[in-house]
Design a protein around this motif. Structure first.
Motif, PDB file in Angstrom:
ATOM      1  N   HIS A 153       1.111  23.016  55.274  1.00  0.00           N
ATOM      2  CA  HIS A 153       0.282  22.593  56.309  1.00  0.00           C
ATOM      3  C   HIS A 153      -0.589  21.454  55.912  1.00  0.00           C
ATOM      4  O   HIS A 153      -1.471  21.994  55.272  1.00  0.00           O
ATOM      5  N   GLY A 154      -0.487  20.402  55.983  1.00  0.00           N
ATOM      6  CA  GLY A 154      -1.314  19.408  55.174  1.00  0.00           C
ATOM      7  C   GLY A 154      -1.758  18.225  56.094  1.00  0.00           C
ATOM      8  O   GLY A 154      -0.930  17.644  56.856  1.00  0.00           O
ATOM      9  N   PHE A 155      -2.901  17.620  55.437  1.00  0.00           N
ATOM     10  CA  PHE A 155      -3.401  16.348  56.020  1.00  0.00           C
ATOM     11  C   PHE A 155      -3.783  15.452  54.847  1.00  0.00           C
ATOM     12  O   PHE A 155      -3.880  15.792  53.710  1.00  0.00           O
ATOM     13  N   ALA A 156      -3.589  14.141  55.185  1.00  0.00           N
ATOM     14  CA  ALA A 156      -4.011  13.086  54.139  1.00  0.00           C
ATOM     15  C   ALA A 156      -4.822  12.164  54.999  1.00  0.00           C
ATOM     16  O   ALA A 156      -4.196  11.448  55.942  1.00  0.00           O
ATOM     17  N   GLY A 157      -6.088  12.317  55.132  1.00  0.00           N
ATOM     18  CA  GLY A 157      -6.768  11.412  56.212  1.00  0.00           C
ATOM     19  C   GLY A 157      -6.548  12.060  57.554  1.00  0.00           C
ATOM     20  O   GLY A 157      -6.700  13.124  57.820  1.00  0.00           O
ATOM     21  N   ASP A 158      -6.252  11.283  58.481  1.00  0.00           N
ATOM     22  CA  ASP A 158      -6.004  11.567  59.751  1.00  0.00           C
ATOM     23  C   ASP A 158      -4.532  11.771  60.122  1.00  0.00           C
ATOM     24  O   ASP A 158      -3.970  12.093  61.107  1.00  0.00           O
ATOM     25  N   ARG A 159      -3.830  11.839  59.056  1.00  0.00           N
ATOM     26  CA  ARG A 159      -2.420  12.081  59.124  1.00  0.00           C
ATOM     27  C   ARG A 159      -2.079  13.826  58.987  1.00  0.00           C
ATOM     28  O   ARG A 159      -2.345  14.113  57.959  1.00  0.00           O
ATOM     29  N   PHE A 160      -1.449  14.152  59.964  1.00  0.00           N
ATOM     30  CA  PHE A 160      -0.964  15.753  59.842  1.00  0.00           C
ATOM     31  C   PHE A 160       0.338  15.743  59.330  1.00  0.00           C
ATOM     32  O   PHE A 160       1.309  15.252  60.371  1.00  0.00           O
ATOM     33  N   PHE A 161       0.938  16.276  58.389  1.00  0.00           N
ATOM     34  CA  PHE A 161       2.156  16.387  57.978  1.00  0.00           C
ATOM     35  C   PHE A 161       2.536  17.918  58.115  1.00  0.00           C
ATOM     36  O   PHE A 161       1.972  18.879  57.820  1.00  0.00           O
ATOM     37  N   PRO A 162       3.601  17.946  59.071  1.00  0.00           N
ATOM     38  CA  PRO A 162       4.130  19.568  59.177  1.00  0.00           C
ATOM     39  C   PRO A 162       4.670  19.972  57.963  1.00  0.00           C
ATOM     40  O   PRO A 162       5.479  19.387  57.437  1.00  0.00           O
ATOM     41  N   SER A 163       4.982  21.117  58.501  1.00  0.00           N
ATOM     42  CA  SER A 163       5.864  21.930  57.272  1.00  0.00           C
ATOM     43  C   SER A 163       7.528  21.543  57.502  1.00  0.00           C
ATOM     44  O   SER A 163       7.726  21.858  58.756  1.00  0.00           O
ATOM     45  N   THR A 164       8.084  20.948  56.879  1.00  0.00           N
ATOM     46  CA  THR A 164       9.549  20.630  57.377  1.00  0.00           C
ATOM     47  C   THR A 164      10.667  21.723  56.790  1.00  0.00           C
ATOM     48  O   THR A 164      10.182  22.358  55.766  1.00  0.00           O
ATOM     49  N   ILE A 165      11.628  21.809  57.455  1.00  0.00           N
ATOM     50  CA  ILE A 165      12.739  22.972  57.140  1.00  0.00           C
ATOM     51  C   ILE A 165      13.366  22.692  55.796  1.00  0.00           C
ATOM     52  O   ILE A 165      13.600  23.640  55.254  1.00  0.00           O
ATOM     53  N   LEU A 166      13.876  21.437  55.851  1.00  0.00           N
ATOM     54  CA  LEU A 166      14.647  21.218  54.603  1.00  0.00           C
ATOM     55  C   LEU A 166      14.069  20.909  53.372  1.00  0.00           C
ATOM     56  O   LEU A 166      14.227  21.049  52.203  1.00  0.00           O
TER      57      LEU A 166
END
Lengths: 308, 121
Positions: A29-42
């Motif tokens: 569960h991560g951020f880089a600045g204002d970008r939220f990266f979801p956890s991806t399945i694969l």
């Protein structure tokens, strides 16, 4: 995951699918600045986190020999420090060979990975992570389910890049993001049951389009819940054998789907499409329930074990 | 099983807090709207977040399209809504503006973002 679609085919497929199993054990569960990266399945995520996937239910495409398999996976990701983390994962499996009774039990390997977050660039929404993973042999049913009797060690590089830093003149491209992984798999045994276990080169990507980023960072298009938290995506993952008689053979999957994220959980669903004949035929699907432990338990297990 | 499902729904629902927990604060509404246009200078910027925020560690800044900061006072929380942050504005000339915000939710998670809007002529 691909193990189930390939195990009865060749020793190469068994070995390479081990690595794909690692790749399917995504984290974080991560951020880089204002970008939220979801956890991806694969695709493994490019950040360390305190999260848990429970369960990930995978209905695999039919194998080339007609067998069908269902996996139920669990994974825990935990930060040791803010930049150092580990993951543990395993799966239960039900295999139904064509014309034979179904077999159940622990499949694949118990996987463990140690990761270091070496890059977080907020202005350019970029993330980088290096790590080493191990899929431990004899931690699944070797005879009944084809689980490996050897350990595979894999140095890993994962990365992520959001495109929110594109010019304002390209608004519809700014919600795009890509995450990816590149790793090599080195089995500790050169062969098992008379079949070689080749070294492998593995790579995968997740192409994401964040409607949350579009709605709240680029252009208000009137989206409301739950649509303002959707991230349509396409994931791809491939594994290529490098030696021991299987050099150049590749297995892989293409997985289009969508992720919805809420306050404490996210839900993902993807179709599974084999990318080569070696991988299987037909279609499968996967759904995942994923918990953000850092949000649910911010003052206990959701924080790093050590801070500096 | 029923209890487990109830707890699961509570975790998933955007508006139902789990006991003792807060999450990352995402922007839920912006006035003026993200990427939008307003005919005249707005009196204030109002940003509503998904979680309660800690005002001492949260803020809003505004700059012109060419990056010149616009002088304002500090952003303040709405007295009746701990998810709402308000920045009073001076008279803005027509043109494009960029709003940058950063907030810390009450459980100390930090989030940030920016967007543009245009004041008409």
């Amino acid at each position: 995951m691909l193990l189930l679609t390939c195990r009865r085919l060749t020793g190469f497929a068994v070995a390479t699918s081990l690595i794909i199993t690692h790749a399917s054990s995504a984290v974080a569960h991560g951020f880089a600045g204002d970008r939220f990266f979801p956890s991806t399945i694969l695709t493994p995520d490019p950040f360390v986190a305190d999260e848990m996937s429970l369960p990930t239910v995978i209905i695999n495409p039919p194998s080339p020999d007609g067998s069908r398999a269902i996996d139920i996976e669990a994974e825990l990701a935990k930060r040791i420090t803010p930049d150092l983390g580990f993951t543990l994962s395993h799966r239960w499996e039900r295999l139904k060979p064509a014309g034979l009774p179904a077999v159940t039990g622990l499949g694949g390997t118990l996987d463990a990975e140690l990761d270091y977050q070496f890059l977080v660039n907020a202005p350019h929404q970029a993330l980088g992570l290096i790590g080493v993973s191990a899929g431990f042999g004899h931690t699944g049913r070797v005879q009944a389910l084809g689980a490996p009797d050897f350990t595979t060690i894999s140095p890993v590089i994962n990365f992520g890049k959001g495109f929110g830093d594109l010019p304002e003149s390209m608004p519809w491209l700014r919600p795009l993001a890509i995450t990816g992984t590149v790793n090599f798999g080195f089995p500790t045994k050169t062969q098992s049951a008379g079949l070689p276990n080749p070294n492998t080169f593995n790579f995968g990507f997740a192409f994401q389009y964040s409607l949350e980023y579009l709605q709240y960072h680029v252009k208000d298009i009137g989206l409301s819940a739950p649509f303002d938290r959707l991230i349509p995506l396409v994931e791809v993952s491939f594994s290529t054998a490098l030696n021991r008689g299987f050099g150049g053979q590749t297995v892989g999957t293409i997985q289009p789907g969508v992720i919805w994220f809420g306050r404490y959980v996210q839900i993902g669903a993807e179709a599974i499409i084999p990318a080569s004949r070696l991988t299987g035929h037909g279609y499968g699907g996967v759904v995942q329930l994923h918990f953000y432990l850092d949000d649910i338990f911010p003052n206990s297990i959701g924080r790093p074990l050590f801070r500096y | 099983m029923r209890q487990f499902l109830s707890q699961l729904l509570a975790l998933a629902a955007p508006s139902v807090p789990a006991a003792g927990a807060q999450a990352h604060a995402f922007l839920n509404q912006a006035v003026p709207p993200v990427g939008g246009a307003v005919p005249t200078s707005p009196k204030e910027i109002r940003l509503t977040f998904s979680e309660g925020i800690e005002p001492r560690f949260s803020g809003i800044e505004i700059a012109t399209g060419d990056g010149q900061p616009v002088a304002t006072g500090p952003a303040v929380p709405d007295p009746g809504d701990d998810k709402l942050l308000v920045l009073s504005l001076p008279q803005l000339a027509p043109g494009q503006y960029r709003v940058r915000w950063h907030v810390v939710s009450v459980d100390t998670h930090r989030t940030e973002g920016d967007y543009t809007f245009t004041v008409g002529r």
